[in-house]
Scaffold this motif. Structure first.
Motif, short mmCIF file in Angstrom:
data_model
loop_
_atom_site.label_atom_id
_atom_site.label_comp_id
_atom_site.label_asym_id
_atom_site.label_seq_id
_atom_site.Cartn_x
_atom_site.Cartn_y
_atom_site.Cartn_z
N ARG A 162 41.55 35.66 34.36
CA ARG A 162 40.18 34.84 33.44
C ARG A 162 40.17 34.92 32.16
N LYS A 163 40.26 34.23 31.68
CA LYS A 163 39.14 34.28 30.25
C LYS A 163 38.02 35.30 29.77
N ASP A 164 37.19 35.78 30.90
CA ASP A 164 35.73 36.61 31.46
C ASP A 164 36.64 38.10 31.32
N LYS A 165 37.66 37.86 31.51
CA LYS A 165 38.11 39.00 32.35
C LYS A 165 37.51 39.70 33.53
N ARG A 166 37.69 39.15 34.28
CA ARG A 166 36.66 39.47 35.24
C ARG A 166 37.83 38.98 36.57
#
Length: 79
Positions: A13-17
């Motif tokens: 995910r782009k939010d690294k979550r």
């Protein structure tokens, strides 16, 4: 009879979550997984979801390069 092939992508995910499991075969287009076994769980879900169709599962790194490819042969048998 034509063989159906489901294509799945596992991307960070782009939010690294966590990671997204993306496919047109999924009812909502994508699923979100998090935790230390996220990628393994996504591969297992994709194989289970495509048990009546052949599947190709690709795992991508953060840069967008394919780092793993899994092929799953349908194990559903007709009578």
């Amino acid at each position: 009879m034509t063989a159906t092939i489901h294509s799945y992508e596992i991307r960070q995910r782009k939010d690294k979550r966590g990671f997204d499991l993306i496919s047109d075969a999924l009812p909502f287009g994508r699923l979100w997984y998090d935790g230390p076994n996220a990628v393994t769980n996504e591969i297992g879900y994709a194989m289970h979801d495509s048990r009546s169709a052949n599947a190709v599962i690709r795992v991508y790194d953060a840069a967008g390069n394919v780092i793993e490819t899994h092929q799953h042969k349908a194990d559903f048998k007709e009578w």
